[in-house]
Design an enzyme around this catalytic site. Structure first.
Site, short mmCIF file in Angstrom:
data_model
loop_
_atom_site.label_atom_id
_atom_site.label_comp_id
_atom_site.label_asym_id
_atom_site.label_seq_id
_atom_site.Cartn_x
_atom_site.Cartn_y
_atom_site.Cartn_z
N SER A 108 0.83 -1.21 0.00
CA SER A 108 0.00 0.00 0.00
C SER A 108 0.87 1.26 0.00
O SER A 108 2.03 1.23 0.38
CB SER A 108 -0.89 0.03 1.24
OG SER A 108 -1.56 -1.19 1.41
N1 SAH Z 1 -0.41 -5.10 3.98
C1 SAH Z 1 0.38 -5.43 2.82
C2 SAH Z 1 -0.28 -5.09 1.50
C3 SAH Z 1 -1.49 -5.91 1.29
S1 SAH Z 1 -1.97 -6.20 -0.37
C4 SAH Z 1 1.76 -4.79 2.88
O1 SAH Z 1 2.08 -4.09 3.85
O2 SAH Z 1 2.54 -5.03 1.95
C5 SAH Z 1 -3.26 -7.31 0.07
C6 SAH Z 1 -2.83 -8.72 0.29
O3 SAH Z 1 -3.96 -9.44 0.73
C7 SAH Z 1 -2.32 -9.44 -0.95
O4 SAH Z 1 -1.03 -9.91 -0.72
C8 SAH Z 1 -3.31 -10.61 -1.13
O5 SAH Z 1 -2.70 -11.79 -1.59
C9 SAH Z 1 -3.85 -10.78 0.28
N2 SAH Z 1 -5.15 -11.43 0.41
C10 SAH Z 1 -6.23 -11.32 -0.40
N3 SAH Z 1 -7.24 -12.07 0.08
C11 SAH Z 1 -6.78 -12.65 1.23
C12 SAH Z 1 -7.35 -13.55 2.19
N4 SAH Z 1 -8.60 -14.01 2.09
N5 SAH Z 1 -6.59 -13.94 3.24
C13 SAH Z 1 -5.31 -13.50 3.37
N6 SAH Z 1 -4.71 -12.65 2.49
C14 SAH Z 1 -5.45 -12.24 1.44
#
Ligand code: SAH
Length: 216
Positions: A61
């Site tokens: 993000s």
């Molecule tokens: N917080 C992260 C960025 C998140 S991007 C950082 O600091 O880099 C969102 C992430 O959520 C992605 O990697 C995606 O694979 C994950 N995601 C999507 N659906 C999910 C689920 N049901 N459970 C766990 N992770 C999930």
């Protein structure tokens, strides 16, 4: 300008623009090196206030969004926190820095390759004792370590998954981008007994939460 100066300039601008103001948030954002969490070919862009690709179609993000979420979640030392959407591990590392040695962050990531990389990134920051990355569908939460003081979701959710509400402590807070795949509102929920109060902190755009209580 080197990466250290660039980081300082970014944090100064986040303060100036009033995205962040709490001492503990500022301290953590000054300390954790975002360039550890982005792929090699994007290191020179690590301190742009912008999301960046981290592989598998996912993104780290934008720093201002991470800052807003750290401020709104009202983290305290010693808290047990659940993150849904571990991605690069950057947001989890910042959270771990704020909750301190007595606290713990469980971070769920559905894509194993990202989870492995996040673990390595966090280890590089020497925060591996405070962060546990778990591979799985975070829309169902993580029952074995519940209840949590704080829960935050860093992907777009069609609503507020009931298991996450259930796994929140009484008096706990949950922060979630809720809406469609294209656009969401950042919603802060507070649990008081059976009552959930909600506050809207405005528009945001995240990659989708994919899972049983997310998008299918
Ligand atoms: N917080 C992260 C960025 C998140 S991007 C950082 O600091 O880099 C969102 C992430 O959520 C992605 O990697 C995606 O694979 C994950 N995601 C999507 N659906 C999910 C689920 N049901 N459970 C766990 N992770 C999930």
């Amino acid at each position: 300008m080197g990466l250290v100066d660039e980081r300082e300039a970014l944090i100064d601008s986040l303060i100036r623009n009033q995205y962040i103001s709490k001492a503990e948030v500022i301290r953590a954002m000054r300390k954790i090196q975002r360039h550890f969490f982005v792929p090699d070919h994007l290191k020179s862009a690590a301190y742009y206030d912008h999301p960046l690709q981290i592989g598998e179609g996912q993104t780290i993000s934008a720093p201002h969004m991470v800052g807003i979420m750290l401020e709104r979640l009202d983290l305290k030392k010693g808290q047990k926190v659940l993150e849904v959407g571990g991605g690069s591990g950057y947001h989890a590392a910042l959270t771990a820095e704020i909750v301190g040695e007595e606290g713990h962050v469980y971070s769920m990531e559905r894509i194993e390759r990202l989870a492995k990389r996040a673990e390595a990134n966090i280890k590089r920051c020497e925060l591996d004792k405070r962060v546990t990355i778990v591979v799985g569908d975070g829309s169902c939460g993580l029952k074995e370590h519940a209840p949590y003081d704080r829960i935050f979701i860093t992907c777009a959710s069609p609503g507020i998954p009931q298991p996450l509400i259930d796994q929140l402590k009484d008096g706990g807070k949950l922060l979630i981008p809720s809406g469609s795949i294209y656009f969401q509102d950042l919603i802060l929920c507070e649990k008081k007994g059976k009552k959930i109060t909600k506050k809207n902190y405005g528009g945001c755009v995240f990659v989708p939460l994919i899972g049983e209580h997310g998008f299918h």
